[in-house]
Write an enzyme that holds these catalytic residues in place. Sequence first.
Site, PDB file in Angstrom:
ATOM      1  N   ARG A  55       0.852  -1.197   0.000  1.00 57.15           N
ATOM      2  CA  ARG A  55       0.000   0.000   0.000  1.00 57.15           C
ATOM      3  C   ARG A  55       0.887   1.246   0.000  1.00 57.15           C
ATOM      4  NH1 ARG A  55      -1.394   1.685   4.670  1.00 57.15           N
ATOM      5  NH2 ARG A  55      -2.170  -0.299   5.463  1.00 57.15           N
ATOM      6  N   TYR A  84     -16.159  17.365 -14.836  1.00 60.50           N
ATOM      7  CA  TYR A  84     -16.551  15.958 -14.860  1.00 60.50           C
ATOM      8  C   TYR A  84     -17.637  15.717 -13.801  1.00 60.50           C
ATOM      9  CZ  TYR A  84     -16.126  10.912 -14.375  1.00 60.50           C
ATOM     10  OH  TYR A  84     -16.394   9.573 -14.302  1.00 60.50           O
ATOM     11  N   ASP A 141      -7.269  19.329 -13.729  1.00 56.86           N
ATOM     12  CA  ASP A 141      -7.571  17.998 -14.254  1.00 56.86           C
ATOM     13  C   ASP A 141      -7.135  17.975 -15.716  1.00 56.86           C
ATOM     14  OD1 ASP A 141      -8.774  15.741 -15.385  1.00 56.86           O
ATOM     15  OD2 ASP A 141     -10.494  15.821 -14.035  1.00 56.86           O
ATOM     16  N   LYS A 181      -8.435   6.952 -19.011  1.00 57.78           N
ATOM     17  CA  LYS A 181      -8.744   7.490 -20.330  1.00 57.78           C
ATOM     18  C   LYS A 181      -7.513   7.356 -21.238  1.00 57.78           C
ATOM     19  CE  LYS A 181     -12.415   8.264 -17.973  1.00 57.78           C
ATOM     20  NZ  LYS A 181     -12.708   9.528 -17.328  1.00 57.78           N
TER      21      LYS A 181
HETATM   22  C1  LIG Z   1     -13.159   9.905 -16.041  1.00 61.35           C
HETATM   23  C2  LIG Z   1     -12.757  11.205 -15.520  1.00 61.35           C
HETATM   24  C3  LIG Z   1     -12.505  11.403 -14.161  1.00 61.35           C
HETATM   25  C4  LIG Z   1     -12.698  10.300 -13.133  1.00 61.35           C
HETATM   26  O1  LIG Z   1     -11.802   9.250 -13.325  1.00 61.35           O
HETATM   27  P1  LIG Z   1     -12.131   7.712 -12.980  1.00 61.35           P
HETATM   28  O2  LIG Z   1     -10.872   7.019 -13.417  1.00 61.35           O
HETATM   29  O3  LIG Z   1     -13.342   7.320 -13.753  1.00 61.35           O
HETATM   30  O4  LIG Z   1     -12.354   7.635 -11.519  1.00 61.35           O
HETATM   31  C5  LIG Z   1     -12.094  12.663 -13.755  1.00 61.35           C
HETATM   32  N1  LIG Z   1     -11.947  13.680 -14.626  1.00 61.35           N
HETATM   33  C6  LIG Z   1     -12.194  13.533 -15.935  1.00 61.35           C
HETATM   34  C7  LIG Z   1     -12.028  14.695 -16.848  1.00 61.35           C
HETATM   35  C8  LIG Z   1     -12.609  12.301 -16.430  1.00 61.35           C
HETATM   36  O5  LIG Z   1     -12.866  12.165 -17.732  1.00 61.35           O
END
Ligand SMILES: *Cc1c(COP(=O)(O)O)cnc(C)c1O
Length: 391
Positions: free
Chosen positions: A52, A104, A176, A201
């Site tokens: 962890r 998001y 982000d 992504k």
């Molecule tokens: C998908 C996404 C998230 C969240 O990520 P997860 O891996 O699904 O928890 C946060 N910000 C953006 C812009 C996203 O596309």
Amino acid sequence: MAEQPLSFETLAIHAGQDPEPVTGAVVVPIYQTSTYAQEGLGKPRQGFEYSRTDNPTRRAYETCLAALEGARHGLAFASGMAATATCAHLLRAGDEVLCSDDVYGGTFRFFTRVMEKFGVTTRYVDTSDLEVTRRALTDRTRMLWVETPTNPMLKLSDLTALAGIARDAGAYLAVDNTFMTPYLQSPLKLGADVVVHSATKYLGGHSDVVGGALLTNNDAIYETLKFHQNAIGAVPGPFDCWLVMRGLKTLALRMDRHCQNAHALSELLAAHPQVAQVHYPGLPAHPHHLLARTQMRGFGGMISFEVKGGLESARKLVQSTRLFFLAESLGGVESLIEHPAIMTHASLPPERRAALGISDGLIRLSVGIENLTDLRADLEQALNAALPSRV
Ligand SMILES: *Cc1c(COP(=O)(O)O)cnc(C)c1O
């Protein structure tokens, strides 16, 4: 002779990924272990004690991603939301977050439904409007949380200007960077304190793993985040780290193709009589096109557009594509199509959706890396199928 810094494509393949010392394996092994035998009491080998806290596969992945983002420190998490939730521990009760209004959906849900309980309030503003943002800051604002381009409207915010605004207010700027990836945008170089990723992504890139990450150049922020990564424990397993690291090796190649395909399809859509409006930062008509040209090194693989005929046409369209799978998520090699109002953004209250422009005719594409001619043909036949039925 001064050593020349390695370029992005090279770092993606080499940073943190020296051959394994025992066998010379050129691929970082999946260290599927929870614990590590110690050399003596209080003497762990190579600093590994418990997975962890740290794991060699995860460390290689964190090192590689930090190199790509131009960050001194990288931390991996079990999902993008796990990264976001851990980042929120830079805050304490009484603090306020100022957040891009078009974030998001999961981020909106997290700040409103989870952090509120702990006395951290969040207000939403259009961070693409610098004056509105500046005026919205209060002496309680501790964090500016920005997504650029936004999802699904693809609005851009000026990160250099926002970094200045945050600094003046004594607030952190968290960005982000999921939509752009470090290949196309470098928020830390523009003054951000923390970069957040959903590795699910483009970083992973093959729709086969869920992950997240935080990157920073600030040692004090890193210490706090590292403490919470271990204390909370929302960490990825070694195999998930290995999958994302494999994805990173081709990130540059994939992003180039995502950008080329999306740009071409955005032009097809903009010229199509069935389409009312296209949102793509690469189009000169996009309201933030000039900022996109300076702040980003490419326009990305995401497009949203408004189809004429509202929900009925949108429903036909998203059910008529064959190569574009009807699915949530984005950033994989395969093309996806979705309907934000009913799918990804259903958790937003209807009046918020309306205010943001997420109408019933809005469709979002995650353009993959398939052959452009095939994608074009698929989109065209689906647009024709969505024509309102003639009586
Ligand atoms: C998908 C996404 C998230 C969240 O990520 P997860 O891996 O699904 O928890 C946060 N910000 C953006 C812009 C996203 O596309």
